[in-house]
Design an enzyme around this catalytic site. Structure first.
Site, PDB file in Angstrom:
ATOM      1  CB  THR A  15      -0.905   0.014   1.260  1.00 47.04           C
ATOM      2  OG1 THR A  15      -1.724  -1.147   1.214  1.00 47.04           O
ATOM      3  CG2 THR A  15      -1.783   1.241   1.300  1.00 47.04           C
ATOM      4  CG  ASP A  59      -1.712  -6.835  -2.521  1.00 45.66           C
ATOM      5  OD1 ASP A  59      -2.638  -6.024  -2.517  1.00 45.66           O
ATOM      6  OD2 ASP A  59      -1.518  -7.647  -1.597  1.00 45.66           O
ATOM      7  CB  SER A  60       2.640  -8.259   0.817  1.00 44.83           C
ATOM      8  OG  SER A  60       1.586  -8.275   1.722  1.00 44.83           O
ATOM      9  CB  SER A  61      -1.989 -11.128  -1.311  1.00 46.05           C
ATOM     10  OG  SER A  61      -2.545 -10.277  -0.351  1.00 46.05           O
ATOM     11  CG  ASP A  92      -2.505  -7.772   3.275  1.00 52.25           C
ATOM     12  OD1 ASP A  92      -2.836  -7.073   4.253  1.00 52.25           O
ATOM     13  OD2 ASP A  92      -3.104  -7.756   2.179  1.00 52.25           O
ATOM     14  CB  THR A 167       0.917 -11.800  14.508  1.00 50.75           C
ATOM     15  OG1 THR A 167       1.716 -12.873  14.979  1.00 50.75           O
ATOM     16  CG2 THR A 167      -0.288 -12.370  13.799  1.00 50.75           C
ATOM     17  CB  THR A 278      -0.710 -21.636  21.316  1.00 50.63           C
ATOM     18  OG1 THR A 278      -2.020 -21.196  21.692  1.00 50.63           O
ATOM     19  CG2 THR A 278       0.256 -20.463  21.388  1.00 50.63           C
ATOM     20  CB  CYS A 280      -3.239 -18.031  22.361  1.00 46.68           C
ATOM     21  SG  CYS A 280      -4.435 -19.076  23.178  1.00 46.68           S
TER      22      CYS A 280
HETATM   23  N1  ASP Z   1      -2.680  -5.538   0.444  1.00 52.27           N
HETATM   24  C1  ASP Z   1      -1.562  -4.722   0.884  1.00 52.27           C
HETATM   25  C2  ASP Z   1      -0.301  -5.574   0.843  1.00 52.27           C
HETATM   26  O1  ASP Z   1      -0.074  -6.336   1.734  1.00 52.27           O
HETATM   27  C3  ASP Z   1      -1.806  -4.170   2.236  1.00 52.27           C
HETATM   28  C4  ASP Z   1      -0.699  -3.295   2.754  1.00 52.27           C
HETATM   29  O2  ASP Z   1       0.236  -2.941   2.081  1.00 52.27           O
HETATM   30  O3  ASP Z   1      -0.781  -2.879   3.908  1.00 52.27           O
HETATM   31  O4  ASP Z   1       0.446  -5.473  -0.099  1.00 52.27           O
END
Ligand code: ASP
Length: 342
Positions: A15, A59-61, A92, A167, A278, A280
């Site tokens: 982003t 995009d880090s996905s 992400d 996380t 875990t 948690c």
């Molecule tokens: N979807 C974006 C990513 O991980 C979200 C971000 O940059 O915060 O690339």
């Protein structure tokens, strides 16, 4: 002589460098060098900054271990030329990439600081400028000719964390990350406060080494009430699967149904490495504290202690990539290699 620290910015996407496509309304990666020119504040920093960008910012996905290796190699070839590295990355999967890099970069003596933002850098209310500027300042911190931070960190919303302890916990708040099992390494308020007692120090005489191989024959299985035998069994029997992160309840507890324990035992006997982590966000696995974890300990399930799932899965890829022998695997996993567990 120019004694200002040299910092390399590595832009991978996220982003922070995106702009809104007005036709479709979606956020898309943009040419980062153009964006950097619009942050005149960077010229006021007491360091020399250069930047390099992924050819196709992501995009880090869409990040995967191949991209982690690209980042590791960029740091490797530039290691002697710069005093610190700031990696701009989508939030992400930032904790996964940063955890992976903490394992891939052995005996790191310089800072590698991951950062990003929840809003693009061009947005009026952006959190990107503070995150970027303070990350650079942190990467440039030196004392007696040495970098103050000598590990992989993650800076977001006024806090520097050990990266492999983090996380992503929030998709809305500017405070997007947490590190519940390890205190921040530094905090930015009116002053930038560093907590040296929490910082990992490079061991003397050990040479910086980059590991390139990550083995992706791994999986994460989160147990839930009602998980049925065929789901459980089919995951444990995935062809070529070498290691599994088993996300259990609370202090590492799992149902004690016979079929489940048998299935785990058979998998371990076949050579599958199973790590108990875990579900948690804070606290630790303590195998044997409850009856519901006693059998897991007995059958030699690996104790993930207080490791995050992100660090556990990347540590598995790293150890498998390095062909750690099956005999030593459990002991090595249960040892903290980069401060990722207690
Ligand atoms: N979807 C974006 C990513 O991980 C979200 C971000 O940059 O915060 O690339």
């Amino acid at each position: 002589m120019n004694e200002k620290p040299n910092i390399l910015l590595i832009y991978t996407g996220g982003t922070i460098g995106m702009v809104k496509d007005y036709e479709s309304g979606v956020l898309k990666a943009f040419d980062f060098n153009t964006l950097l020119k619009s942050i005149p504040e960077l010229n006021q920093l007491d360091c020399n900054i250069e930047s390099v960008s992924f050819d196709e910012p992501l995009d880090s996905s869409n990040m995967n271990p191949k991209h982690w290796t690209d980042i590791a190699e960029l740091i490797e070839v530039n290691y002697s030329l710069y005093d610190g590295f700031v990696v701009l990355h989508g939030s992400d999967t930032m904790s996964y990439t940063a955890s992976a890099l903490s394992f891939m970069l052995e005996n790191l003596g310089k800072p590698v600081i991951f950062t990003g933002s929840q809003l693009p850098i061009g947005d009026l209310r952006t959190d990107a400028k503070e995150n970027l500027i303070t990350s650079i300042q942190i990467a440039a911190l030196r004392e007696k000719g040495k970098s103050v931070i000598q590990e992989v960190g993650l800076y977001f919303e006024y806090k520097l964390y050990r990266a492999n302890r983090t996380t992503k916990i929030n998709a809305e708040h500017f405070q997007a990350f947490s590190s519940l099992n390890y205190p921040p390494l530094a905090e930015s308020g009116v002053h930038l406060k560093v907590y040296p007692e929490y910082i990992e120090k490079k061991k003397r005489g050990k040479k910086f080494k980059v590991h390139h191989k990550m083995d992706t024959n791994v999986a994460v299985l989160k147990i839930f009430p009602g998980i049925n035998e065929s789901v459980f069994e089919s995951v444990l029997n995935i062809p070529n699967l070498k290691a599994l992160v088993l996300e259990t309840y609370g202090a590492g507890n799992a149902p004690t149904e016979k079929w489940l324990l048998n299935c785990l035992k058979n998998a371990i006997d076949r050579g599958l490495h199973i790590v108990n982590v875990t579900q948690c966000s804070g606290g630790s696995v303590i195998m044997g504290q409850y009856e519901t974890s006693k059998d897991l300990r007995k059958m030699q399930v690996i104790n993930g202690k207080d490791i995050t799932t992100e660090a556990a899965i990347t540590k598995l890829m790293y150890l498998l990539g390095n062909k750690v022998s099956p005999k030593l695997f459990k002991t090595i996993f249960e040892t903290s290699l980069r401060g990722e567990m207690q």
